[in-house]
Design a protein around this motif. Structure first.
Motif, PDB file in Angstrom:
ATOM      1  N   UNK A 228       0.836  -1.201   0.000  1.00  0.00           N
ATOM      2  CA  UNK A 228       0.000   0.000   0.000  1.00  0.00           C
ATOM      3  C   UNK A 228       0.872   1.254   0.000  1.00  0.00           C
TER       4      UNK A 228
ATOM      5  N   UNK B 169       0.192   4.997   0.640  1.00  0.00           N
ATOM      6  CA  UNK B 169      -0.897   5.875   1.068  1.00  0.00           C
ATOM      7  C   UNK B 169      -0.802   7.232   0.409  1.00  0.00           C
TER       8      UNK B 169
ATOM      9  N   UNK C 207       3.413  10.086   4.887  1.00  0.00           N
ATOM     10  CA  UNK C 207       3.703   9.821   6.292  1.00  0.00           C
ATOM     11  C   UNK C 207       4.974   8.995   6.411  1.00  0.00           C
ATOM     12  N   UNK C 208       6.015   9.629   6.925  1.00  0.00           N
ATOM     13  CA  UNK C 208       7.273   8.908   7.098  1.00  0.00           C
ATOM     14  C   UNK C 208       7.868   9.250   8.454  1.00  0.00           C
TER      15      UNK C 208
ATOM     16  N   UNK D 151      12.704  -2.113   7.324  1.00  0.00           N
ATOM     17  CA  UNK D 151      11.676  -2.308   8.358  1.00  0.00           C
ATOM     18  C   UNK D 151      10.385  -2.848   7.749  1.00  0.00           C
ATOM     19  N   UNK D 152       9.968  -2.252   6.630  1.00  0.00           N
ATOM     20  CA  UNK D 152       8.717  -2.675   5.995  1.00  0.00           C
ATOM     21  C   UNK D 152       8.780  -4.149   5.590  1.00  0.00           C
TER      22      UNK D 152
ATOM     23  N   UNK E 245      10.536  -6.516   6.931  1.00  0.00           N
ATOM     24  CA  UNK E 245      10.443  -7.331   8.149  1.00  0.00           C
ATOM     25  C   UNK E 245       9.018  -7.379   8.679  1.00  0.00           C
ATOM     26  N   UNK E 246       8.370  -6.227   8.651  1.00  0.00           N
ATOM     27  CA  UNK E 246       7.003  -6.129   9.159  1.00  0.00           C
ATOM     28  C   UNK E 246       6.061  -7.081   8.407  1.00  0.00           C
ATOM     29  N   UNK E 247       6.343  -7.282   7.136  1.00  0.00           N
ATOM     30  CA  UNK E 247       5.504  -8.182   6.347  1.00  0.00           C
ATOM     31  C   UNK E 247       6.001  -9.614   6.393  1.00  0.00           C
TER      32      UNK E 247
ATOM     33  N   UNK F 134       7.850   5.811  -0.045  1.00  0.00           N
ATOM     34  CA  UNK F 134       6.629   5.068   0.313  1.00  0.00           C
ATOM     35  C   UNK F 134       6.375   3.941  -0.685  1.00  0.00           C
TER      36      UNK F 134
ATOM     37  N   UNK G  86       8.822   1.208   0.120  1.00  0.00           N
ATOM     38  CA  UNK G  86       8.361   0.446   1.296  1.00  0.00           C
ATOM     39  C   UNK G  86       7.310  -0.581   0.883  1.00  0.00           C
TER      40      UNK G  86
ATOM     41  N   UNK H 118       9.127 -12.178  12.611  1.00  0.00           N
ATOM     42  CA  UNK H 118       9.969 -11.192  11.926  1.00  0.00           C
ATOM     43  C   UNK H 118       9.394  -9.791  12.104  1.00  0.00           C
ATOM     44  N   UNK H 119       8.070  -9.704  12.117  1.00  0.00           N
ATOM     45  CA  UNK H 119       7.438  -8.398  12.290  1.00  0.00           C
ATOM     46  C   UNK H 119       7.709  -7.856  13.678  1.00  0.00           C
TER      47      UNK H 119
ATOM     48  N   UNK I 108      11.114  -6.702  13.698  1.00  0.00           N
ATOM     49  CA  UNK I 108      11.308  -5.435  12.981  1.00  0.00           C
ATOM     50  C   UNK I 108      10.903  -4.260  13.859  1.00  0.00           C
TER      51      UNK I 108
ATOM     52  N   UNK J  32       2.043  10.680  13.671  1.00  0.00           N
ATOM     53  CA  UNK J  32       2.584  11.016  12.350  1.00  0.00           C
ATOM     54  C   UNK J  32       1.812  10.327  11.229  1.00  0.00           C
TER      55      UNK J  32
ATOM     56  N   UNK K 185       2.251   7.066  10.450  1.00  0.00           N
ATOM     57  CA  UNK K 185       2.955   5.878   9.949  1.00  0.00           C
ATOM     58  C   UNK K 185       2.342   4.580  10.473  1.00  0.00           C
TER      59      UNK K 185
ATOM     60  N   UNK L 146       1.061   1.556   8.218  1.00  0.00           N
ATOM     61  CA  UNK L 146       1.825   0.407   7.732  1.00  0.00           C
ATOM     62  C   UNK L 146       1.668  -0.790   8.678  1.00  0.00           C
TER      63      UNK L 146
ATOM     64  N   UNK M   4       0.646  -7.997   7.835  1.00  0.00           N
ATOM     65  CA  UNK M   4       0.105  -9.268   8.337  1.00  0.00           C
ATOM     66  C   UNK M   4       0.631  -9.588   9.726  1.00  0.00           C
TER      67      UNK M   4
END
Lengths: 319, 253
Positions: free
Chosen positions: A93, A95, A99-100, A112-113, A115-117, A155, A158, B4-5, B8, B86, B88, B91, B96
């Motif tokens: 996504x 947006x 926003x950063x 980071x993104x 890893x988050x996924x 973005x 990411x 992992x998330x 992170x 902010x 953010x 995300x 997931x």
């Protein structure tokens, strides 16, 4: 209950299926009213609509940022609430708002993104994405030092960091200069040819016209049209020849009735509407009919309706 | 599970600590050292021992708790409030990840920070006062449980707050007074009986008392009750976090 879709090969099934989706905010505002929409695998789908039409709300629900009031969405067969992990891991996504995290570096935020996924580290992929978006030489810069256009690309980076199958671009080119916009669309085209499905909202209608396979128009929380872009352009893509007359006409002479003509601007203009794709446009016949009727003109101009005209026409028809 | 998330988020938050090391580690360590100088060395030498423990040493567990409580809440609340402020957070909401993994990342990082901070203050206190730790294991248990519990509380505050004032209000107007009145600088046995009873409604009493017991084997309430109360508070915070994600409270419209 078996659905028709169950009999289709997977490649034919829509990658996103939205059914009867409604959203009412706590304020009572009904942002979406029973949306039904299928997004086909591998297409670029442009969602057009005026401000406040519900574009961002729709994207927000599909991506998991907002809760739907009613209805359901499946992403590649995964229901977005029950099976959120599978659904969301397919989606990237971008947006609308820039926003950063001000203090992070480009490299850190994109890593980071990923890893988050839940994807394993892959510096080579991140490097590739950053290079494609011309961000590589900025990778160690803090985000707050970047221009708006660069933040926009961060973005996008990411969103692409985790190799999504579906990419949502919410007004991706707002505030991005022409040169960068071209680069960005090249990235989008490359993604599409690698099989990624792309859903974008934009208010640069020429971009939708240029990029999209299909166009959807949303207005006041309702989808009012979904059509192949080419079909839409053909169906509504009329061309008009405008003749500025030397002398005003009070009425159209009977000898011209057979031609698709109409008077405009209080009789000082004649408008001839025709289809450029037709075998015979009838321009020559109309012009010779004019000269036999002894109607002279000072100047002429042609206009072709753009997606924008179609869009404005559709939205104003509704309101 | 998407570890992992959580990793992170944890790494992101720890990097933030690294960037703000003066504010998040050095400054609290310095201000606690000032307490040692004033109450331990200067005034403390004129105060009689409390249950056989020199006053300077007696206040060490309380001072560590004071820092732990305020810093855990502050750190964790900022950690989650900032992305909301902010924008953010989009995300994280679209990733997931489960509620548990998000909380694990943020709360884990805030708690780690507090534990490191607690150990730094402990190490510093050895420079100022003679100190013994009777039960190092239980000392660590209290340190970790308190850090985690108050980081969870901070996380909840960070989600509840819709402005910077709300963010500060609970640490400043509730946690700090409760800590000062919870036996940080004195044994609650010195209070009149009525106030002793009232004080028992202050949850901080149990934390300070249990922590102090692990150092000197003296306590206002039994260590078992202290552990029990700490766990109860931890469970309440966990339940609140679970409810927040279940309902999407202030996170999802």
């Amino acid at each position: 209950m078996q659905r028709v879709a169950d009999y289709m090969p997977q490649s034919m099934q829509p990658i996103i299926s939205i059914s009867n989706l409604s959203k009412t905010y706590a304020s009572g505002f009904r942002a979406l009213k029973g949306i039904n929409l299928d997004i086909r695998r591998g297409e670029i789908f442009a969602l057009l609509g005026p401000n406040g039409a519900g574009k961002t709300t729709l994207i927000g629900i599909v991506c998991g940022i907002l809760k739907a009031s009613q209805g359901s969405v499946t992403v590649d067969g995964h229901e977005i609430v029950k099976d959120y992990r599978a659904a969301r891991s397919l989606i990237g996504l971008v947006p609308q708002e820039l926003t950063t995290d001000a203090f992070e570096t480009v490299w850190a935020t994109v890593t980071f993104s990923r890893g988050l996924f839940g994807k394993p580290r892959n510096p080579a992929h991140i490097e590739k994405v950053l290079k494609e978006l011309s961000l590589w030489d900025k990778k160690d810069n803090r985000l707050m030092t970047l221009s708006g256009g660069m933040k926009r690309r961060v973005l996008i980076a990411k969103a692409l960091s985790h190799e999504p199958q579906i990419l949502f671009l919410d007004e991706p080119t707002a505030g991005v200069d022409v040169e960068l916009r071209k680069d960005m669309w090249q990235v989008v085209r490359d993604l599409r040819s690698s099989g990624v499905t792309i859903i974008l909202t934009t208010h640069y209608i020429e971009e939708a016209e240029d990029m999209a396979d299909r166009v959807g128009v949303i207005s006041k929380g309702e989808i009012i049209l979904v059509e192949n872009k080419a079909e839409l352009m053909r169906k509504l893509g009329k061309k008009q020849l405008i003749l500025h007359l030397q002398k005003k006409l009070d009425a159209l002479p009977a000898s011209l009735a057979a031609h698709n003509l109409s008077l405009a601007a209080g009789g000082s203009e004649l408008v001839f509407t025709y289809d450029t794709k037709a075998e015979r446009t009838g321009v020559t016949a109309m012009l010779s009919a004019l000269s036999s009727a002894d109607i002279g003109f000072r100047d002429l101009a042609t206009t072709q309706s753009s997606l924008e005209d179609i869009f404005v026409g559709l939205v104003s028809e509704r309101s | 599970m998407n570890l992992r998330a959580a990793g992170a988020i944890y790494t992101f938050e720890m990097a933030r600590t690294g960037r703000t090391i003066w504010q998040s580690i050095v400054s609290p360590a310095l201000s606690t050292s000032l307490y040692f100088v004033v109450f331990g060395a200067a005034i403390g030498s004129r105060i009689t021992e409390i249950e056989g423990v020199a006053y300077g040493a007696f206040i060490v567990p309380g001072l560590i708790m004071l820092t732990l409580l305020t810093q855990s809440t502050m750190n964790a609340s900022f950690g989650i409030y900032f992305p909301r402020f902010t924008g953010t957070i989009y995300e994280i909401l679209s990733a997931p990840v489960s509620a548990f993994e998000i909380a694990l990342g943020y709360v884990g990082a805030a708690a780690t920070k507090s534990i490191v901070l607690g150990l730094i203050i402990l190490a510093t206190s050895f420079l100022f006062v003679p100190l013994q730790i009777a039960h190092p294991f239980w000392m660590l248990v209290f340190l970790v449980l308190t850090s985690v519990t108050f980081s969870l509380l901070g996380f909840i505050i960070g989600i509840w707050a819709d402005g910077f004032e709300k963010l500060q209000i609970i640490p400043l107007l509730i946690i700090t007074p409760l800590t000062f009145l919870g036996g940080t600088f004195y044994s609650i046995n010195v209070l009149p009986p009525v106030w002793q009873t009232i004080t028992l409604f202050n949850p901080v009493v149990y934390l300070v008392s249990g922590f102090r017991w692990s150092f000197f084997e003296i306590s206002d309430v039994s260590p078992a009750i202290s552990i029990g109360m700490t766990l109860l508070f931890l469970s309440l915070c966990l339940a609140a976090v679970w409810w927040i994600f279940k309902t999407g409270y202030k996170l999802k419209n």
